[in-house]
Write a protein that holds these residues in place. Sequence first.
Motif, short mmCIF file in Angstrom:
data_model
loop_
_atom_site.label_atom_id
_atom_site.label_comp_id
_atom_site.label_asym_id
_atom_site.label_seq_id
_atom_site.Cartn_x
_atom_site.Cartn_y
_atom_site.Cartn_z
N LEU A 16 0.82 -1.21 0.00
CA LEU A 16 0.00 0.00 0.00
C LEU A 16 0.86 1.27 0.00
N LEU A 17 2.02 1.22 0.64
CA LEU A 17 2.93 2.37 0.61
C LEU A 17 3.45 2.63 -0.81
N VAL A 18 3.79 1.56 -1.53
CA VAL A 18 4.25 1.73 -2.91
C VAL A 18 3.10 2.23 -3.78
N LEU A 19 1.92 1.66 -3.60
CA LEU A 19 0.74 2.08 -4.37
C LEU A 19 0.49 3.57 -4.18
N ALA A 20 0.45 4.03 -2.94
CA ALA A 20 0.20 5.45 -2.67
C ALA A 20 1.36 6.33 -3.13
N GLY A 21 2.58 5.87 -2.95
CA GLY A 21 3.74 6.65 -3.35
C GLY A 21 3.84 6.85 -4.85
N VAL A 22 3.60 5.79 -5.60
CA VAL A 22 3.67 5.90 -7.06
C VAL A 22 2.55 6.81 -7.58
N GLN A 23 1.35 6.66 -7.03
CA GLN A 23 0.24 7.51 -7.46
C GLN A 23 0.51 8.98 -7.13
N ALA A 24 0.98 9.24 -5.91
CA ALA A 24 1.25 10.63 -5.51
C ALA A 24 2.38 11.24 -6.33
N ALA A 25 3.42 10.47 -6.57
CA ALA A 25 4.55 10.99 -7.36
C ALA A 25 4.14 11.24 -8.81
N ALA A 26 3.33 10.36 -9.37
CA ALA A 26 2.88 10.55 -10.76
C ALA A 26 2.01 11.80 -10.88
#
Length: 152
Positions: A16-26
């Motif tokens: 979930l941290l990777v999911l949120a991080g990738v979405q926020a960074a994109a």
Amino acid sequence: MLNPMQMNDWRIRPFLLVLAGVQAAAIGLSVLPTDLAPVAALRAILWLAALYLIPGFALMRILKIHRLGLAESVFLAVAMSAALLMATGFTVNAVSPTLGIERPISWWPLSIATTGVTALLGGLSYVRDRDFGEPHRLRLTHLLSPVGLGLT
């Protein structure tokens, strides 16, 4: 290092941290100017992951599909993400005119819709699959060996 191509087998918190991080960074890189080549390249890589990998891995977690090989995991994640992306685009195109959005197939309506769908999938994967976790690790020694370096 955890194998990013088998995220469906990770514990739920790092997933979930990777999911949120990738979405926020994109999304964050989308507001920066595109004339900088590194920003444009990084934005393209993050959006590819956000659109064609992360949703598929979340769907695999929701359906409790685990313990696949590397190639099977990647292929299934990309196929599921592509199908979900098409369904999301169709839904946005069908529903947006009733909401008063004149150009539904444009950057911001689609990015908001896909980010929302991915966040929903992340929440559902937490509810359905929070107890599973058998992460696969990448062995960097193989990549940094003379044979591995010769293949790159």
